[in-house]
Scaffold this motif. Structure first.
Motif, PDB file in Angstrom:
ATOM      1  N   PRO A 196      -4.810 -17.589  10.669  1.00 61.16           N
ATOM      2  CA  PRO A 196      -3.222 -17.578  10.887  1.00 61.16           C
ATOM      3  C   PRO A 196      -2.643 -15.949  11.251  1.00 61.16           C
ATOM      4  CG  PRO A 196      -4.028 -17.522   8.528  1.00 61.16           C
ATOM      5  CD  PRO A 196      -5.179 -17.476   9.247  1.00 61.16           C
ATOM      6  N   SER A 197      -3.561 -14.924  11.204  1.00 58.75           N
ATOM      7  CA  SER A 197      -3.043 -13.910  11.560  1.00 58.75           C
ATOM      8  C   SER A 197      -3.242 -13.485  12.911  1.00 58.75           C
ATOM      9  CB  SER A 197      -3.887 -12.833  10.572  1.00 58.75           C
ATOM     10  OG  SER A 197      -3.442 -13.143   9.452  1.00 58.75           O
ATOM     11  N   VAL A 198      -4.386 -13.437  13.559  1.00 60.88           N
ATOM     12  CA  VAL A 198      -4.529 -13.028  14.954  1.00 60.88           C
ATOM     13  C   VAL A 198      -3.605 -13.950  15.972  1.00 60.88           C
ATOM     14  CG1 VAL A 198      -6.184 -12.577  16.696  1.00 60.88           C
ATOM     15  CG2 VAL A 198      -7.033 -12.535  14.373  1.00 60.88           C
ATOM     16  N   PRO A 199      -2.762 -13.554  16.688  1.00 62.12           N
ATOM     17  CA  PRO A 199      -1.927 -14.333  17.267  1.00 62.12           C
ATOM     18  C   PRO A 199      -2.482 -14.928  18.541  1.00 62.12           C
ATOM     19  CG  PRO A 199      -1.373 -11.951  17.728  1.00 62.12           C
ATOM     20  CD  PRO A 199      -2.528 -12.040  16.844  1.00 62.12           C
TER      21      PRO A 199
ATOM     22  N   SER B 170       0.743  -1.040  -0.088  1.00 64.90           N
ATOM     23  CA  SER B 170       0.039   0.099   0.055  1.00 64.90           C
ATOM     24  C   SER B 170       0.957   1.218  -0.077  1.00 64.90           C
ATOM     25  CB  SER B 170      -0.843   0.069   1.138  1.00 64.90           C
ATOM     26  OG  SER B 170      -1.678  -1.206   1.382  1.00 64.90           O
TER      27      SER B 170
ATOM     28  N   PRO C 247      -7.744  -4.325   2.381  1.00 67.76           N
ATOM     29  CA  PRO C 247      -6.771  -4.886   2.078  1.00 67.76           C
ATOM     30  C   PRO C 247      -5.605  -4.550   2.818  1.00 67.76           C
ATOM     31  CG  PRO C 247      -7.326  -3.888   0.162  1.00 67.76           C
ATOM     32  CD  PRO C 247      -8.669  -3.741   1.168  1.00 67.76           C
ATOM     33  N   GLY C 248      -4.787  -5.302   3.410  1.00 66.80           N
ATOM     34  CA  GLY C 248      -3.514  -4.877   4.247  1.00 66.80           C
ATOM     35  C   GLY C 248      -3.877  -4.669   5.586  1.00 66.80           C
ATOM     36  N   ALA C 249      -4.981  -4.505   6.100  1.00 68.23           N
ATOM     37  CA  ALA C 249      -5.260  -4.209   7.501  1.00 68.23           C
ATOM     38  C   ALA C 249      -5.397  -5.502   8.208  1.00 68.23           C
ATOM     39  CB  ALA C 249      -6.686  -3.546   7.376  1.00 68.23           C
ATOM     40  N   SER C 250      -4.973  -5.528   9.450  1.00 69.64           N
ATOM     41  CA  SER C 250      -4.771  -6.674  10.183  1.00 69.64           C
ATOM     42  C   SER C 250      -5.552  -6.536  11.363  1.00 69.64           C
ATOM     43  CB  SER C 250      -3.602  -7.528  10.395  1.00 69.64           C
ATOM     44  OG  SER C 250      -2.871  -6.728  11.335  1.00 69.64           O
ATOM     45  N   ALA C 251      -5.957  -7.627  12.131  1.00 73.00           N
ATOM     46  CA  ALA C 251      -6.704  -7.483  13.363  1.00 73.00           C
ATOM     47  C   ALA C 251      -5.933  -7.163  14.373  1.00 73.00           C
ATOM     48  CB  ALA C 251      -7.375  -8.862  13.695  1.00 73.00           C
ATOM     49  N   GLN C 252      -6.570  -6.328  15.650  1.00 65.06           N
ATOM     50  CA  GLN C 252      -5.645  -5.863  16.666  1.00 65.06           C
ATOM     51  C   GLN C 252      -6.252  -6.168  17.933  1.00 65.06           C
ATOM     52  OE1 GLN C 252      -4.504  -1.803  15.663  1.00 65.06           O
ATOM     53  NE2 GLN C 252      -3.668  -2.518  13.833  1.00 65.06           N
TER      54      GLN C 252
ATOM     55  N   GLY D 263       2.327  -1.699  15.884  1.00 63.41           N
ATOM     56  CA  GLY D 263       1.078  -1.720  16.527  1.00 63.41           C
ATOM     57  C   GLY D 263      -0.074  -2.073  15.584  1.00 63.41           C
ATOM     58  N   LYS D 264       0.356  -2.015  14.374  1.00 61.35           N
ATOM     59  CA  LYS D 264      -0.998  -2.529  13.214  1.00 61.35           C
ATOM     60  C   LYS D 264      -0.725  -3.745  12.934  1.00 61.35           C
ATOM     61  CE  LYS D 264      -0.811   2.155  11.240  1.00 61.35           C
ATOM     62  NZ  LYS D 264      -0.100   2.921  10.159  1.00 61.35           N
ATOM     63  N   ASP D 265       0.325  -4.588  13.387  1.00 61.11           N
ATOM     64  CA  ASP D 265       0.583  -6.037  13.189  1.00 61.11           C
ATOM     65  C   ASP D 265       0.622  -6.599  14.329  1.00 61.11           C
ATOM     66  OD1 ASP D 265       0.925  -8.505  12.077  1.00 61.11           O
ATOM     67  OD2 ASP D 265       2.384  -7.901  10.507  1.00 61.11           O
ATOM     68  N   PHE D 266      -0.349  -7.212  14.825  1.00 61.56           N
ATOM     69  CA  PHE D 266      -0.188  -8.105  16.094  1.00 61.56           C
ATOM     70  C   PHE D 266       0.308  -9.469  15.844  1.00 61.56           C
ATOM     71  CE2 PHE D 266      -3.070  -5.798  19.653  1.00 61.56           C
ATOM     72  CZ  PHE D 266      -2.515  -4.728  19.186  1.00 61.56           C
ATOM     73  N   SER D 267       0.573  -9.968  14.399  1.00 63.54           N
ATOM     74  CA  SER D 267       1.026 -11.196  14.472  1.00 63.54           C
ATOM     75  C   SER D 267       2.629 -11.145  14.435  1.00 63.54           C
ATOM     76  CB  SER D 267       0.471 -11.843  13.009  1.00 63.54           C
ATOM     77  OG  SER D 267       1.488 -10.993  12.147  1.00 63.54           O
TER      78      SER D 267
ATOM     79  N   ARG E 228       3.696  -6.788   8.514  1.00 61.07           N
ATOM     80  CA  ARG E 228       2.734  -6.983   7.074  1.00 61.07           C
ATOM     81  C   ARG E 228       1.485  -5.908   6.989  1.00 61.07           C
ATOM     82  NH1 ARG E 228       0.587 -12.193   7.112  1.00 61.07           N
ATOM     83  NH2 ARG E 228       1.139 -12.398   9.238  1.00 61.07           N
ATOM     84  N   ALA E 229       1.733  -4.824   7.864  1.00 62.81           N
ATOM     85  CA  ALA E 229       0.717  -4.157   7.745  1.00 62.81           C
ATOM     86  C   ALA E 229       0.770  -3.241   6.315  1.00 62.81           C
ATOM     87  CB  ALA E 229       0.560  -2.992   8.998  1.00 62.81           C
ATOM     88  N   GLY E 230      -0.442  -3.375   5.510  1.00 63.09           N
ATOM     89  CA  GLY E 230      -0.511  -2.677   4.460  1.00 63.09           C
ATOM     90  C   GLY E 230       0.090  -3.673   3.067  1.00 63.09           C
ATOM     91  N   LEU E 231       0.530  -4.707   3.522  1.00 65.86           N
ATOM     92  CA  LEU E 231       1.007  -5.521   2.458  1.00 65.86           C
ATOM     93  C   LEU E 231      -0.364  -6.445   2.149  1.00 65.86           C
ATOM     94  CD1 LEU E 231       2.647  -7.542   0.765  1.00 65.86           C
ATOM     95  CD2 LEU E 231       3.016  -8.932   2.727  1.00 65.86           C
TER      96      LEU E 231
END
Ligand code: ZN
Lengths: 395, 479
Positions: B277-280, A24, B47-52, A154-158, A119-122
């Motif tokens: 696979p994404s949320v820890p 992004s 797209p590109g956003a992930s869960a927090q 902080g945008k990628d909790f993984s 990987r935030a924004g990927l």
């Protein structure tokens, strides 16, 4: 020498950066090579783009990618990297894309350990397999970029909570050479010409004092099948969000939402990707046990590969087997065949780097891949620099 | 010979947590706003956003689980419930299936026979809410609109064991949840307002057998009564099918409160549960767990015990005051205002709560603040009014916003204001009952009771017997 430079020798001042369409970039079309995201404009920069710009890098251009970055068919990153005389490019590494491109194009490719770079924004496809990869001219640029982009976001909790040790990468203090493990049978898929180039490379390394040992290795098929089962399931889930309701492509002339849904999804994905999504949906809905088994075998493999790194420092192998080139792979099977040597790093989450043995001059050059233990990214990059210089004269 | 059947009922209860934000983003967890106001790239799954994952959501859910006597799994994970429907912004719902947050809990209810029954909770897990679909017509075209305000809001799902055998037990279970969970401060649990949704799984089996037969799921009950009615209807429907020799088919039915029937519904296609696979992994350390425990409001059982120890109440009295967090807080406010705990307990549990319930009001909705009740009870305690007058005054307090003392004075409930009349009554009683007066002087103290009764009767029940007895005794001894 400026004080700031001496204090921050690893920053990315004026480095020309390519950010492909699956990364992004704020207010720019970021379609990830997918019809589903035609004209989709990103709201903010991917974390890695933002961090690079903050460290002084300059966005030299974008590049088309394969659909959601899987494979190299349609990928223009390497081409733009050359034409823009870039220093760095981000490339999503789902199965080994930046490593393969580096080996083919005479560059240096790197895939970090899973969970070390945000990987935030990927705009991704296979969350547990993919990583933000890098393409550079030289290991030093890649190491400098890693020092800027890795770490907590902080945008990628993984991401792993622990910071990645060893950055900025410094030359090793000792002269002792890392022990290289060579998987048994890793040259089996090479053409005679490629095997020759690879063997010559190995000889050169041994001649320079790097001990090379053969190590036991699970068959390529195991990694490939695991990647295929797990990757297709994750791809199927990831693509669930492309439904035409909130953004991206929406089919018109639909009679109701269900019709709109079906028509939109039909138009959103290529036949290539649909093959993968159908496979994923099959494992999800019809053969969940297969997925569960794959997840179990993967966990076991990760343990076994981890144990391997107690006996050797690094694992080396060729990058490109003798198959139709990844760029021309039109079917999922062909894509998997092309990446059969690189995808073990995706399945295990280990870091890996790759470069060409001939500076990109020999078409049959299979390249050299070096894989490190999980989260040994800094060590791998430091060793990679030494191997790169030994084999290419630092060119 | 006819076989006797028993019902096997299990519940799946979705409780909306009252955390400030949604489960995976910072959007407010709030209802009634303009459609799609509370959305962001995360809950719209750009797209590109992930869960927090929100820390507060985890803490509230753990609090609820602890309140329901669950074992907390210090490591839990999210799964994807895969189905394609426009109320899901990403083609799957994040929930916990393979490794839930908590389980092995229980709730105690009083069974129909009056004995305590322990009903088990199999699992308690986190789940995100889905969007709301609105189907409308624009001219002649039917349109479907989606409001994502609710998408991603935090829920816990409580799945019981099939331990309930009757509509009554299911209703009591729901009532227990509605009392316990709000008490822990994590959720409101209002069926009416939709912050709690109850689905029931119902099957029948020959009485005494252990088998579990094909079950039917019933949804859409929006009151406790509705839950009972829907289950009762479904039991009867299944009994009739069995009698006719027809098979019970696994499906879902919708309760229609208007017609009092359940109707088969078209089901959303429900697919598998794949590990996300994404949320820890959710890891709750010992220390965090202890912090959550310490931060919890008192659970009713503990509160009841404290009321016994601190205020010297009996267990029954304490239970009467701690039926809800609201009544417990109310009681403490009245006691803090200086009213003896036992008097407060008698009036709150015995008179105020039933009077409020008759009016369909919660305590907070009545005009009777703890201060006003304390004012009334102070009048009773000081003998300014007698308990009978107090009861009348309590009814008046529901309608009249003035102070209890003012109302008592105006309504003539205040016995001090009538001391002149009381004196007349006493004089008349003594004059009209010379034999009783004589008996008292000879030392037969029970005649005092007779005289008191006569005086109360003459006052029309308004006078305080204690006060009369005291005054009569004074007069008799002084003469
Ligand atoms: Zn949001």
């Amino acid at each position: 020498m400026k004080i700031s430079e001496s204090e921050n020798p690893d920053r990315l001042r004026d480095k020309k950066l390519i950010a492909p369409a699956n990364f992004s970039v704020r207010d720019q079309v970021s379609d990830a090579g997918s019809p589903a995201l035609e004209k989709f404009t990103a709201l903010e920069n991917a974390t890695v783009v933002q961090r690079s710009l903050e460290a002084g890098a300059v966005l030299a251009g974008r590049a088309a990618t394969a659909e959601f970055g899987f494979g190299l068919n349609g990928d223009a990153c390497l081409k733009n990297f050359t034409s823009q005389a870039a220093d760095l490019a981000f490339m999503a590494d789902l199965a080994g894309e930046p490593r393969y491109a580096a080996a083919a194009g005479g560059r240096f490719g790197f895939k970090p350990s899973h969970g070390t770079v945000s990987r935030a924004g990927l705009i991704g496809l296979m969350p547990s397999l993919e990583a933000v990869g890098l393409l550079g001219n030289h290991p030093a640029d890649v190491a400098a970029a890693m020092a800027e982009i890795a770490g907590f976001d902080g945008k990628d909790f993984s991401l792993e909570a622990e910071p990645l040790a060893g950055f900025p990468v410094r030359p090793p203090k000792t002269e002792s050479k890392p022990v290289l493990g060579r998987p048994a049978g890793c040259e089996a898929r090479l053409s005679p010409a490629a095997r020759e180039i690879f063997s010559a490379g190995l000889k050169k390394l041994e001649g320079a004092g790097f001990p090379v040992r053969e190590v036991p290795w699970p068959g390529d098929e195991t990694f490939r099948d695991l990647h295929r089962v797990i990757g297709s399931v994750e791809a199927s889930s990831s693509c669930g969000k492309f439904d035409g309701v909130r953004y991206g492509l929406r089919a018109d002339s639909a009679n109701n939402w269900n019709d709109m849904y079906l028509k939109t999804r039909a138009a959103s994905f290529s036949t290539f990707l649909k093959t993968l999504l159908f496979q994923g949906a099959f494992f999800q809905f019809e053969s969940y046990g297969t997925f569960e088994r794959a997840a179990r075998i993967r966990a076991r493999l990760i343990r076994e590969i981890g144990q391997l790194f107690e006996t050797v420092d690094l694992i080396i192998s060729p990058v490109r087997p003798e198959t139709p080139a990844a760029e021309s792979a039109r079917e999922v099977d062909q894509t998997y065949a092309a990446f059969s040597l690189t995808l073990p790093a995706n399945v295990t989450g280990c870091p890996a780097l790759a470069f060409s043995l001939s500076g990109g001059r020999e078409a049959s050059d299979p390249g050299l891949q070096v894989m490190g233990g999980f989260r040994s990214d800094a060590f791998l990059l430091a060793c990679g620099k030494r191997l790169f210089e030994t084999l290419t004269g630092g060119a | 010979m006819t076989t006797k059947y028993e019902a096997v009922v299990g519940l799946e209860i979705h409780v909306q947590l009252n955390a400030a934000t949604k489960m995976f983003c910072d959007c407010p967890n709030r209802f009634g706003d303009e459609p799609n106001q509370n959305t962001c790239p995360i809950c719209l799954w750009f797209p590109g956003a992930s869960a927090q994952l929100s820390r507060e959501v985890v803490e509230k859910a753990v609090g609820v689980a602890m309140t329901l006597n669950c074992t907390i799994n210090q490591r839990s994970r999210f799964d994807q419930k895969v189905y394609y429907y426009p109320d899901l912004p990403k083609g799957f719902q994040l929930s916990q299936f393979h490794r839930p947050l908590a389980g092995n809990g229980w709730v105690e209810i009083t069974g129909e026979d009056g004995a305590l029954r322990r009903l088990r909770i199999r699992t308690l897990h986190l789940e995100e809410d889905v969007a709301k679909l609105v189907h409308e017509t624009e001219g002649k075209t039917r349109v479907s609109l989606v409001d994502f305000n609710r998408a991603g809001c935090p829920l816990v799902e409580i799945v019981t064991e099939p331990d309930m055998r009757s509509p009554y037990e299911a209703m009591e279970f729901v009532n227990a949840i509605r009392t316990l969970v709000p008490g822990a401060g994590g959720a409101e649990c209002s069926l009416e307002r939709g912050t709690m949704r109850v689905d029931a799984n119902i099957s029948l089996r020959p009485a005494g057998s252990q088998e579990l037969n094909v079950k039917v799921e019933v949804k859409n009950m929006n009151s406790v009564r509705g839950i009972g009615d829907a289950i009762a209807y479904e039991i009867k429907r299944q009994q009739e099918l069995i009698q006719k020799g027809e098979a019970i088919i696994l499906h879902t039915r919708l309760w229609d409160p208007k017609s009092g029937r359940t109707l088969p519904m078209r089901e959303k296609f429900s697919g598998p549960c794949v590990p996300d696979p994404s949320v820890p992994e959710v890891v709750i350390s010992d220390q965090w767990l202890a912090e959550i425990k310490n931060g919890l409001p008192e659970i009713p059982a503990r509160k009841q015990l404290r009321f016994v120890e601190e205020y010297g109440l009996t267990e029954t009295e304490a239970a009467g005051l701690t039926v809800s967090p609201e009544s417990a807080d109310y009681s403490e406010a009245v006691i803090r205002a200086g009213i003896p705990a036992r008097l407060a307990a008698q009036w709150i549990a015995g008179r105020l709560l039933p009077a409020a319930a008759r009016r369909g009001l919660t305590l907070a909705e009545t005009k009777i603040t703890p201060e006003r009740l304390a004012g009334l009870l102070a009048l009773v305690e000081n003998g300014k009014i007698n308990p009978n007058a107090g009861r009348q005054l309590l009814e008046l307090l529901f309608e009249d916003g003035r102070t209890p003392a003012e109302i008592a004075r105006e309504q003539g409930l205040d016995q001090a204001a009538d001391s002149g009349e009381l004196e007349k009554i006493l004089a008349r009683v003594l004059a009209e009952n010379p034999r009783a007066v004589e008996d008292f002087r000879k030392g037969r103290s029970q005649s005092l009771g007779f005289l008191t009764g006569q005086a109360v009767r003459l006052s029309g029940g308004k006078a305080d017997p204690r006060l009369i007895r005291q005054k009569l005794e004074e007069k008799l001894r002084s003469e």
